[in-house]
Design a protein around this motif. Structure first.
Motif, PDB file in Angstrom:
ATOM      1  N   MET A 275       4.947  -2.943  -6.937  1.00  0.00           N
ATOM      2  CA  MET A 275       6.253  -2.269  -6.849  1.00  0.00           C
ATOM      3  C   MET A 275       6.640  -2.100  -5.389  1.00  0.00           C
ATOM      4  N   ARG A 276       7.927  -2.272  -5.128  1.00  0.00           N
ATOM      5  CA  ARG A 276       8.435  -2.168  -3.753  1.00  0.00           C
ATOM      6  C   ARG A 276       9.298  -0.929  -3.532  1.00  0.00           C
ATOM      7  N   SER A 277       9.487  -0.130  -4.560  1.00  0.00           N
ATOM      8  CA  SER A 277      10.347   1.051  -4.473  1.00  0.00           C
ATOM      9  C   SER A 277       9.515   2.323  -4.589  1.00  0.00           C
ATOM     10  N   SER A 278       9.618   3.171  -3.576  1.00  0.00           N
ATOM     11  CA  SER A 278       8.879   4.433  -3.633  1.00  0.00           C
ATOM     12  C   SER A 278       9.356   5.291  -4.799  1.00  0.00           C
ATOM     13  N   ALA A 279      10.642   5.222  -5.119  1.00  0.00           N
ATOM     14  CA  ALA A 279      11.173   6.000  -6.243  1.00  0.00           C
ATOM     15  C   ALA A 279      10.559   5.546  -7.567  1.00  0.00           C
ATOM     16  N   LYS A 280      10.377   4.243  -7.735  1.00  0.00           N
ATOM     17  CA  LYS A 280       9.781   3.734  -8.969  1.00  0.00           C
ATOM     18  C   LYS A 280       8.295   4.081  -9.043  1.00  0.00           C
ATOM     19  N   VAL A 281       7.610   4.019  -7.914  1.00  0.00           N
ATOM     20  CA  VAL A 281       6.194   4.400  -7.887  1.00  0.00           C
ATOM     21  C   VAL A 281       6.063   5.874  -8.252  1.00  0.00           C
ATOM     22  N   ARG A 282       6.898   6.693  -7.643  1.00  0.00           N
ATOM     23  CA  ARG A 282       6.887   8.140  -7.919  1.00  0.00           C
ATOM     24  C   ARG A 282       7.135   8.401  -9.404  1.00  0.00           C
ATOM     25  N   GLU A 283       8.164   7.765  -9.953  1.00  0.00           N
ATOM     26  CA  GLU A 283       8.515   7.953 -11.356  1.00  0.00           C
ATOM     27  C   GLU A 283       7.361   7.545 -12.278  1.00  0.00           C
ATOM     28  N   LEU A 284       6.727   6.431 -11.979  1.00  0.00           N
ATOM     29  CA  LEU A 284       5.603   5.959 -12.787  1.00  0.00           C
ATOM     30  C   LEU A 284       4.465   6.986 -12.802  1.00  0.00           C
ATOM     31  N   ILE A 285       4.075   7.469 -11.640  1.00  0.00           N
ATOM     32  CA  ILE A 285       2.954   8.412 -11.560  1.00  0.00           C
ATOM     33  C   ILE A 285       3.312   9.733 -12.231  1.00  0.00           C
ATOM     34  N   GLU A 286       4.508  10.254 -11.956  1.00  0.00           N
ATOM     35  CA  GLU A 286       4.917  11.518 -12.577  1.00  0.00           C
ATOM     36  C   GLU A 286       4.937  11.400 -14.094  1.00  0.00           C
ATOM     37  N   GLN A 287       5.481  10.306 -14.595  1.00  0.00           N
ATOM     38  CA  GLN A 287       5.572  10.106 -16.047  1.00  0.00           C
ATOM     39  C   GLN A 287       4.184  10.030 -16.673  1.00  0.00           C
TER      40      GLN A 287
ATOM     41  N   VAL B 262       0.864  -1.178   0.000  1.00  0.00           N
ATOM     42  CA  VAL B 262       0.000   0.000   0.000  1.00  0.00           C
ATOM     43  C   VAL B 262       0.899   1.227   0.000  1.00  0.00           C
ATOM     44  N   TRP B 263       0.518   2.212  -0.817  1.00  0.00           N
ATOM     45  CA  TRP B 263       1.280   3.449  -0.940  1.00  0.00           C
ATOM     46  C   TRP B 263       0.358   4.654  -0.791  1.00  0.00           C
ATOM     47  N   VAL B 264       0.954   5.760  -0.378  1.00  0.00           N
ATOM     48  CA  VAL B 264       0.277   7.052  -0.319  1.00  0.00           C
ATOM     49  C   VAL B 264       1.074   7.998  -1.211  1.00  0.00           C
ATOM     50  N   ALA B 265       0.377   8.783  -2.022  1.00  0.00           N
ATOM     51  CA  ALA B 265       1.055   9.766  -2.869  1.00  0.00           C
ATOM     52  C   ALA B 265       0.372  11.121  -2.698  1.00  0.00           C
TER      53      ALA B 265
ATOM     54  N   PHE C 212      -1.576  14.650 -19.098  1.00  0.00           N
ATOM     55  CA  PHE C 212      -2.084  16.001 -18.861  1.00  0.00           C
ATOM     56  C   PHE C 212      -1.215  17.087 -19.489  1.00  0.00           C
ATOM     57  N   GLY C 213       0.026  16.745 -19.851  1.00  0.00           N
ATOM     58  CA  GLY C 213       0.873  17.698 -20.551  1.00  0.00           C
ATOM     59  C   GLY C 213       1.642  18.669 -19.684  1.00  0.00           C
ATOM     60  N   PHE C 214       1.708  18.414 -18.398  1.00  0.00           N
ATOM     61  CA  PHE C 214       2.526  19.247 -17.518  1.00  0.00           C
ATOM     62  C   PHE C 214       3.126  18.372 -16.424  1.00  0.00           C
ATOM     63  N   PRO C 215       4.315  18.759 -15.938  1.00  0.00           N
ATOM     64  CA  PRO C 215       4.956  17.953 -14.891  1.00  0.00           C
ATOM     65  C   PRO C 215       4.324  18.207 -13.522  1.00  0.00           C
ATOM     66  N   VAL C 216       4.282  17.179 -12.718  1.00  0.00           N
ATOM     67  CA  VAL C 216       3.784  17.280 -11.345  1.00  0.00           C
ATOM     68  C   VAL C 216       4.749  16.516 -10.449  1.00  0.00           C
ATOM     69  N   VAL C 217       5.178  17.154  -9.387  1.00  0.00           N
ATOM     70  CA  VAL C 217       6.014  16.472  -8.404  1.00  0.00           C
ATOM     71  C   VAL C 217       5.101  15.612  -7.544  1.00  0.00           C
ATOM     72  N   VAL C 218       5.482  14.355  -7.370  1.00  0.00           N
ATOM     73  CA  VAL C 218       4.713  13.414  -6.567  1.00  0.00           C
ATOM     74  C   VAL C 218       5.584  12.955  -5.406  1.00  0.00           C
ATOM     75  N   VAL C 219       5.048  13.040  -4.206  1.00  0.00           N
ATOM     76  CA  VAL C 219       5.736  12.571  -3.005  1.00  0.00           C
ATOM     77  C   VAL C 219       5.069  11.270  -2.590  1.00  0.00           C
ATOM     78  N   VAL C 220       5.856  10.214  -2.420  1.00  0.00           N
ATOM     79  CA  VAL C 220       5.318   8.891  -2.096  1.00  0.00           C
ATOM     80  C   VAL C 220       5.794   8.462  -0.712  1.00  0.00           C
ATOM     81  N   ARG C 221       4.850   7.947   0.072  1.00  0.00           N
ATOM     82  CA  ARG C 221       5.152   7.437   1.411  1.00  0.00           C
ATOM     83  C   ARG C 221       4.419   6.121   1.630  1.00  0.00           C
TER      84      ARG C 221
END
Length: 175
Positions: free
Chosen positions: A51-63, A3-6, A69-78
């Motif tokens: 996925m077990r890596s917060s960095a990979k989850v973050r990268e997936l959602i941001e990408q 389970v992840w929170v973003a 949507f055509g604009f970048p968004v910073v995503v913080v995953v915990r």
């Protein structure tokens, strides 16, 4: 499944960078995330993933957000455990006026710490690891940073009020 929170930074604010939550949920499900839930329109997600890596989850959602949507968004995953530690670690007695800034990088932590001297109106800021507790006894409607510093604060982390943090934690813990 983990389970992840973003927390998404800077969306649906003042009519800019619109990102409808129903569309975000669908986008995340198409990316392979499951049990995707959102809380209010400020970009709070709870979901499961293999996925077990917060960095990979973050990268997936941001990408996916930028592609769709055509604009970048910073995503913080915990993880829910990390979020529980944030809640249990509140250093202030006044939760009604508390907020948390969730940060991504060491440079964001350093920039947040530099804001200590710019606090006004009895505001307090305490940086702990990858987040900073903010107490604004007069509310966010009244300034809590000297002019100029407020622009810097908006570029580090993503801030949530204490009620939102509690609701998202309850979702993540299955309540």
């Amino acid at each position: 499944m983990a389970v992840w929170v973003a927390f998404l930074r800077g969306i649906n604010v003042g009519g800019n960078r619109k990102l409808p939550m129903a569309e975000l949920r669908s986008l995340c499900e198409e990316a392979g995330l499951t049990d995707v839930r959102t809380y209010i329109a400020s970009g709070n997600l709870v979901f499961s993933s293999t996925m077990r890596s917060s960095a990979k989850v973050r990268e997936l959602i941001e990408q996916r957000i930028e592609e769709h949507f055509g604009f970048p968004v910073v995503v913080v995953v915990r993880t829910p455990k990390q979020l529980r530690e944030v809640v249990d670690g509140l250093p202030f007695d006044d939760a009604d006026h508390a907020h948390v800034s969730f940060m991504v990088s060491g440079s964001e932590r350093a920039a947040t710490e530099e804001l200590q001297e710019a606090l006004i109106n009895d505001a307090r800021l305490e940086v702990v690891g990858d987040h900073a507790y903010l107490l604004v006894p007069n509310g966010l409607g009244q300034g809590f940073l000297r002019p100029g510093a407020d622009r810097k604060f908006g570029k580090v982390g993503t801030v949530r009020n204490w009620r939102t943090v509690g609701k998202v934690l309850a979702m993540a813990e299955g309540d």
